[in-house]
Design a protein around this motif. Structure first.
Motif, PDB file in Angstrom:
ATOM      1  N   GLU A 189       2.743 -24.874  -0.332  1.00 33.79           N
ATOM      2  CA  GLU A 189       2.215 -24.292  -1.568  1.00 33.79           C
ATOM      3  C   GLU A 189       3.345 -23.553  -2.268  1.00 33.79           C
ATOM      4  OE1 GLU A 189       0.009 -23.502   1.132  1.00 33.79           O
ATOM      5  OE2 GLU A 189      -1.708 -24.734   0.516  1.00 33.79           O
ATOM      6  N   CYS A 190       3.463 -23.781  -3.579  1.00 28.23           N
ATOM      7  CA  CYS A 190       4.495 -23.095  -4.347  1.00 28.23           C
ATOM      8  C   CYS A 190       3.786 -21.971  -5.103  1.00 28.23           C
ATOM      9  CB  CYS A 190       5.145 -24.085  -5.319  1.00 28.23           C
ATOM     10  SG  CYS A 190       6.628 -23.427  -6.092  1.00 28.23           S
ATOM     11  N   CYS A 191       4.073 -20.716  -4.718  1.00 29.47           N
ATOM     12  CA  CYS A 191       3.248 -19.604  -5.210  1.00 29.47           C
ATOM     13  C   CYS A 191       4.071 -18.473  -5.813  1.00 29.47           C
ATOM     14  CB  CYS A 191       2.447 -18.979  -4.061  1.00 29.47           C
ATOM     15  SG  CYS A 191       1.643 -20.133  -2.969  1.00 29.47           S
ATOM     16  N   VAL A 216      -0.711 -17.374  -8.816  1.00 32.23           N
ATOM     17  CA  VAL A 216      -0.614 -18.816  -9.049  1.00 32.23           C
ATOM     18  C   VAL A 216      -0.300 -19.527  -7.726  1.00 32.23           C
ATOM     19  CG1 VAL A 216       0.610 -20.630 -10.340  1.00 32.23           C
ATOM     20  CG2 VAL A 216       0.171 -18.405 -11.418  1.00 32.23           C
ATOM     21  N   THR A 271       0.192 -23.316  -6.344  1.00 35.10           N
ATOM     22  CA  THR A 271       0.303 -24.719  -6.732  1.00 35.10           C
ATOM     23  C   THR A 271       0.443 -25.560  -5.475  1.00 35.10           C
ATOM     24  OG1 THR A 271       1.541 -23.879  -8.602  1.00 35.10           O
ATOM     25  CG2 THR A 271       1.465 -26.250  -8.359  1.00 35.10           C
ATOM     26  N   SER A 272      -0.521 -26.452  -5.301  1.00 32.60           N
ATOM     27  CA  SER A 272      -0.556 -27.229  -4.066  1.00 32.60           C
ATOM     28  C   SER A 272       0.214 -28.538  -4.182  1.00 32.60           C
ATOM     29  CB  SER A 272      -2.020 -27.509  -3.728  1.00 32.60           C
ATOM     30  OG  SER A 272      -2.062 -28.465  -2.714  1.00 32.60           O
ATOM     31  N   GLN A 273       0.892 -28.890  -3.112  1.00 34.15           N
ATOM     32  CA  GLN A 273       1.635 -30.162  -3.077  1.00 34.15           C
ATOM     33  C   GLN A 273       0.840 -31.257  -2.367  1.00 34.15           C
ATOM     34  OE1 GLN A 273       5.367 -29.451  -1.129  1.00 34.15           O
ATOM     35  NE2 GLN A 273       6.096 -28.013  -2.664  1.00 34.15           N
ATOM     36  N   TRP A 303       9.478 -26.828  -8.959  1.00 38.42           N
ATOM     37  CA  TRP A 303       8.344 -26.091  -9.526  1.00 38.42           C
ATOM     38  C   TRP A 303       8.517 -24.577  -9.639  1.00 38.42           C
ATOM     39  CZ3 TRP A 303       3.617 -28.472  -6.410  1.00 38.42           C
ATOM     40  CH2 TRP A 303       3.477 -29.815  -6.767  1.00 38.42           C
ATOM     41  N   VAL A 360       6.246 -22.091 -12.014  1.00 39.40           N
ATOM     42  CA  VAL A 360       5.177 -21.353 -11.324  1.00 39.40           C
ATOM     43  C   VAL A 360       5.356 -19.844 -11.564  1.00 39.40           C
ATOM     44  CG1 VAL A 360       4.356 -20.727  -8.996  1.00 39.40           C
ATOM     45  CG2 VAL A 360       4.662 -23.127  -9.599  1.00 39.40           C
ATOM     46  N   GLU A 375       4.409 -19.001 -15.101  1.00 35.71           N
ATOM     47  CA  GLU A 375       2.954 -18.977 -15.254  1.00 35.71           C
ATOM     48  C   GLU A 375       2.384 -17.662 -14.714  1.00 35.71           C
ATOM     49  OE1 GLU A 375       1.046 -22.537 -13.735  1.00 35.71           O
ATOM     50  OE2 GLU A 375      -0.927 -21.548 -13.841  1.00 35.71           O
TER      51      GLU A 375
END
Ligand code: KG4
Ligand code: ZN
Length: 343
Positions: free
Chosen positions: A12-14, A28, A30-32, A54, A58, A61
């Motif tokens: 997860e890119c958070c 935020v 963001t799931s891969q 990302w 991310v 955002e």
């Protein structure tokens, strides 16, 4: 103090912004998943490449959603351990660069300790921590760890029990992979189990309830027993795949519950705080919240798995104590302190 949190320990890119270690201004995640699903598991090389692509967007955002500008951020907190080395390095390097460019403090934190901090966060106007006081019993359950600990502070835990082989989340993932149930395994099995008969299969519970192992768990035997059932399952038609999922999940939770209750009984600690991806499991939540003699606190579902709000949240407490990390701090895939010390 407004802390930007960055978390890239796995897939997860958070990024998140949290005020004074409590109030989530943005979070935020963001799931891969689509990129790893064809392999039914996380491919480390893909994970770190996606983080590199990302992380900038991310973070942008997270800043936008917090309605803050870059100049409003007072400090940066980032996961530097434990996790996939390449993935950790992306978030860590980004966080260092951000802090250096802005000339603000930077702190590298342990993401498992952060999982235990998740219930102390505030989501919207909802304050999750309803009078949680140290010490409490911590249950850290994720894809890489299964830890039962005594927590005396946000960074002060004593490991009482661990898995002696596989982590509980790993067992969910491997069973799902072998049966082709889908990815990610934990979530898929949890959903399938809702429509299955959990007494259809009787899987073994390890005999780890005595002496030094009273608070330990083991998942390798269960995982293999379920996987070995596959050939029989293929030829026998009177059971469904939902039955397999439900029977496996029930046994996985039974194992965890026994060790946890042993620890509660022996330590006299009646408050349990759970964290990590497996803390989202519906059966585990149902079982533990039903216990009249124990008070079990679970983070909301979106804060169980990896997220950067918990990183910014715990980071604030180190920073408030005046602790910062040097810019040459590196990533650590494993944390030695999470091993139990046997007498
Ligand atoms: O904390 P996390 O997001 O990442 C790690 O630090 O490992 O945990 C991921 C793990 C995976 O093994 C995933 O299958 C499991 O949490 N998981 C679940 C559920 N949701 C995620 N396991 C059981 N039931 C769930 N509902
Ligand atoms: Zn995690």
């Amino acid at each position: 103090m407004k802390v930007l949190g960055i978390e890239t320990s796995c897939d997860e890119c958070c990024a998140a912004v949290v005020e004074n270690g409590k109030k989530i201004l943005s979070n935020v995640i963001t799931s891969q998943i689509p990129f790893h699903a064809p392999w039914s598991g996380v491919v480390p090389e893909i994970a770190s490449r996606k983080h590199t692509e990302w992380i900038y967007a991310v973070t942008n955002e997270a800043l936008e959603k917090s309605k803050l500008r870059v100049t409003d951020i007072d400090a940066v907190a980032v996961t530097n351990r434990p996790g996939l080395f390449g993935s950790l390095l992306v978030g860590l390097s980004f966080a260092k660069a951000f802090a250096w460019a802005r000339n603000i403090p930077f702190i590298a934190v342990d993401h498992m300790l952060a999982h235990l901090y998740a219930p102390f966060l505030e989501v919207g106007s909802e304050r999750l921590e309803v009078g949680i006081e140290y010490p409490f019993l911590g249950l850290l359950v994720s894809g890489g760890h299964t830890i039962i600990c005594r927590a005396d502070g946000f960074d002060d835990i004593t490991v009482l029990g661990t898995t002696i082989d596989d982590a509980v989340g790993e067992a969910f993932d491997k069973v799902a992979k072998f049966y082709n149930f889908g990815y990610p395994g934990g979530l898929v099995i949890d959903k399938m189990a809702q429509n299955g008969d959990n007494s259809a299969f009787r899987f073994p519970i390890p005999s780890l309830h005595k002496g030094d192992h009273r608070y330990d768990v083991s998942y390798s035997g269960l995982k293999n027993a379920v996987i070995n059932q596959l050939d029989i399952f293929k030829v026998k038609t009177d059971f469904t795949k939902e039955d397999i999922a439900a029977s496996f999940q029930k046994t996985a939770v039974d194992i965890l519950q026994r060790a946890l209750f042993n620890a509660a009984e022996d330590t006299g600690l009646s408050v349990i705080v759970a964290g990590g991806g497996v803390a989202a499991n519906s059966l585990l939540r149902e079982r533990l919240t039903q216990q009249a003699h124990l008070s079990c606190v679970f983070p909301p579902l979106e804060l169980c798995g990896d997220n950067a709000a918990m990183i910014a949240g715990i980071g604030y407490h180190y920073l408030a104590r005046g602790e910062v990390s040097a810019l040459d701090v590196t990533a650590q895939s494993r944390v030695i302190g999470f091993k139990k010390k046997y007498p």
